[in-house]
Design an enzyme around this catalytic site. Sequence first.
Site, PDB file in Angstrom:
ATOM      1  N   ASN A 108       1.030  -1.207   0.009  1.00 35.32           N
ATOM      2  CA  ASN A 108      -0.062  -0.186  -0.070  1.00 35.32           C
ATOM      3  C   ASN A 108       1.068   1.678  -0.124  1.00 35.32           C
ATOM      4  OD1 ASN A 108      -2.794   1.005  -0.213  1.00 35.32           O
ATOM      5  ND2 ASN A 108      -3.313   1.295   2.213  1.00 35.32           N
ATOM      6  N   GLU A 109       1.989   1.267   0.219  1.00 39.20           N
ATOM      7  CA  GLU A 109       3.013   2.554  -0.112  1.00 39.20           C
ATOM      8  C   GLU A 109       2.887   3.015  -1.140  1.00 39.20           C
ATOM      9  OE1 GLU A 109       6.992   1.228   0.739  1.00 39.20           O
ATOM     10  OE2 GLU A 109       6.014   1.305   3.291  1.00 39.20           O
ATOM     11  N   HIS A 118      -7.363  27.237   8.025  1.00 41.86           N
ATOM     12  CA  HIS A 118      -7.121  27.074   9.242  1.00 41.86           C
ATOM     13  C   HIS A 118      -6.269  28.366  10.114  1.00 41.86           C
ATOM     14  CE1 HIS A 118     -10.302  26.686  11.580  1.00 41.86           C
ATOM     15  NE2 HIS A 118      -9.167  25.620  13.335  1.00 41.86           N
ATOM     16  N   LYS A 132     -19.472  29.498  20.671  1.00 42.93           N
ATOM     17  CA  LYS A 132     -19.181  28.330  20.219  1.00 42.93           C
ATOM     18  C   LYS A 132     -18.152  27.748  21.522  1.00 42.93           C
ATOM     19  CE  LYS A 132     -17.161  26.068  16.921  1.00 42.93           C
ATOM     20  NZ  LYS A 132     -16.307  24.873  16.129  1.00 42.93           N
ATOM     21  N   ASP A 163     -18.903  28.780   7.120  1.00 42.36           N
ATOM     22  CA  ASP A 163     -17.057  28.330   8.052  1.00 42.36           C
ATOM     23  C   ASP A 163     -16.598  27.980   7.141  1.00 42.36           C
ATOM     24  OD1 ASP A 163     -15.994  28.212   9.889  1.00 42.36           O
ATOM     25  OD2 ASP A 163     -17.157  26.853  11.628  1.00 42.36           O
TER      26      ASP A 163
HETATM   27  C1  R5P Z   1     -13.103  25.236  13.908  1.00 40.82           C
HETATM   28  O1  R5P Z   1     -12.820  26.498  14.107  1.00 40.82           O
HETATM   29  C2  R5P Z   1     -13.432  25.689  12.334  1.00 40.82           C
HETATM   30  O2  R5P Z   1     -14.135  26.772  12.009  1.00 40.82           O
HETATM   31  C3  R5P Z   1     -14.454  24.310  11.847  1.00 40.82           C
HETATM   32  O3  R5P Z   1     -15.797  25.620  12.410  1.00 40.82           O
HETATM   33  C4  R5P Z   1     -14.412  23.384  13.072  1.00 40.82           C
HETATM   34  O4  R5P Z   1     -13.562  22.591  11.951  1.00 40.82           O
HETATM   35  C5  R5P Z   1     -15.727  22.203  12.168  1.00 40.82           C
HETATM   36  O5  R5P Z   1     -15.287  21.542  13.035  1.00 40.82           O
HETATM   37  P1  R5P Z   1     -16.899  20.109  12.809  1.00 40.82           P
HETATM   38  O6  R5P Z   1     -17.167  19.882  11.502  1.00 40.82           O
HETATM   39  O7  R5P Z   1     -15.786  18.933  13.714  1.00 40.82           O
HETATM   40  O8  R5P Z   1     -17.992  20.543  13.906  1.00 40.82           O
END
Ligand code: R5P
Length: 286
Positions: free
Chosen positions: A35-36, A124, A188, A214
């Site tokens: 699988n390499e 990110h 959140k 997002d």
């Molecule tokens: C977090 O800071 C990112 O912007 C996303 O909200 C996050 O990575 C989403 O992850 P999940 O879908 O697992 O909640």
Amino acid sequence: MILVPGSNSLILTQKLSGICGSPIAEIENRRFSDNEIYLRIKSSLKGETCTVIHSTYSNDALTELFLLLDLVGDLGSGSITAVIPYMGYARQDKRFREGEALSAKTMLKIIDQFTDTIITLNCHFLNDSGELTFHGIKIRNLDAFPLLGKYFRDKTRDPVLIAPDKGAVNQVKKASNVMGCEFDYLEKTRISDHEVEFALKKLDVEAKDAIILDDMIATGGTVIEASRFLRSQGARTVSVGCVHGVFSEGIGKIRESVDELVCTDTINTKASRITVSDLIAKHLMS
Ligand code: R5P
């Protein structure tokens, strides 16, 4: 310019080739019995401006990227640009607890060794777009949020954009400029890899079309919970748009909990209805 595709970005590379008029290198990509990964580039790259395109959403994908980049150099290319539409390992950009690996930095250091230029989208660990530096390494970070805004612009009657956390507010604001609508954000707290909770907050979403935007969806925990929260406050519809549809646990549960789910083609998924090819091509040709 010659485009050198990784196996995760073949369709996107074809779109880029169509826009830029650049040929695509011929690659043999298969697995050894254990699988390499076996790679062979059959096209001549000597002295060429090479653009390697590959999203890294798995460990195998990273290995393939490292092999490709080193090989392109070995074949005498004139320059190497890595376009990594979705850059994996980007969420571990800090040591949240003592002793943790700084994965984002490690991966980037390796990529940097092989390349002249690194281009990615809505990375990110970068809070802005443009030419930025992370641990001394230059990266061009392109922003696809205006494309999300453009997609939803004419689709909703009374839209309001929602950032699911404060980290997404700047980007959501750019999409709201494109749509000419209001935006707000949720507060959140992440409980575990799968669970998040939102602080109680009154939002002006009653009878409106709420659109959660997002940078990425992984398990879907964030958008599923955010959707519940918005409906409990009277949102007429709840749609979701993201740049990177990682969908690590499939797309089914997310689709069931929202009216529409859409993402770009940085990762090719069933919800990829927005292409980032023009955005990337513009930067490759400038
Ligand atoms: C977090 O800071 C990112 O912007 C996303 O909200 C996050 O990575 C989403 O992850 P999940 O879908 O697992 O909640």
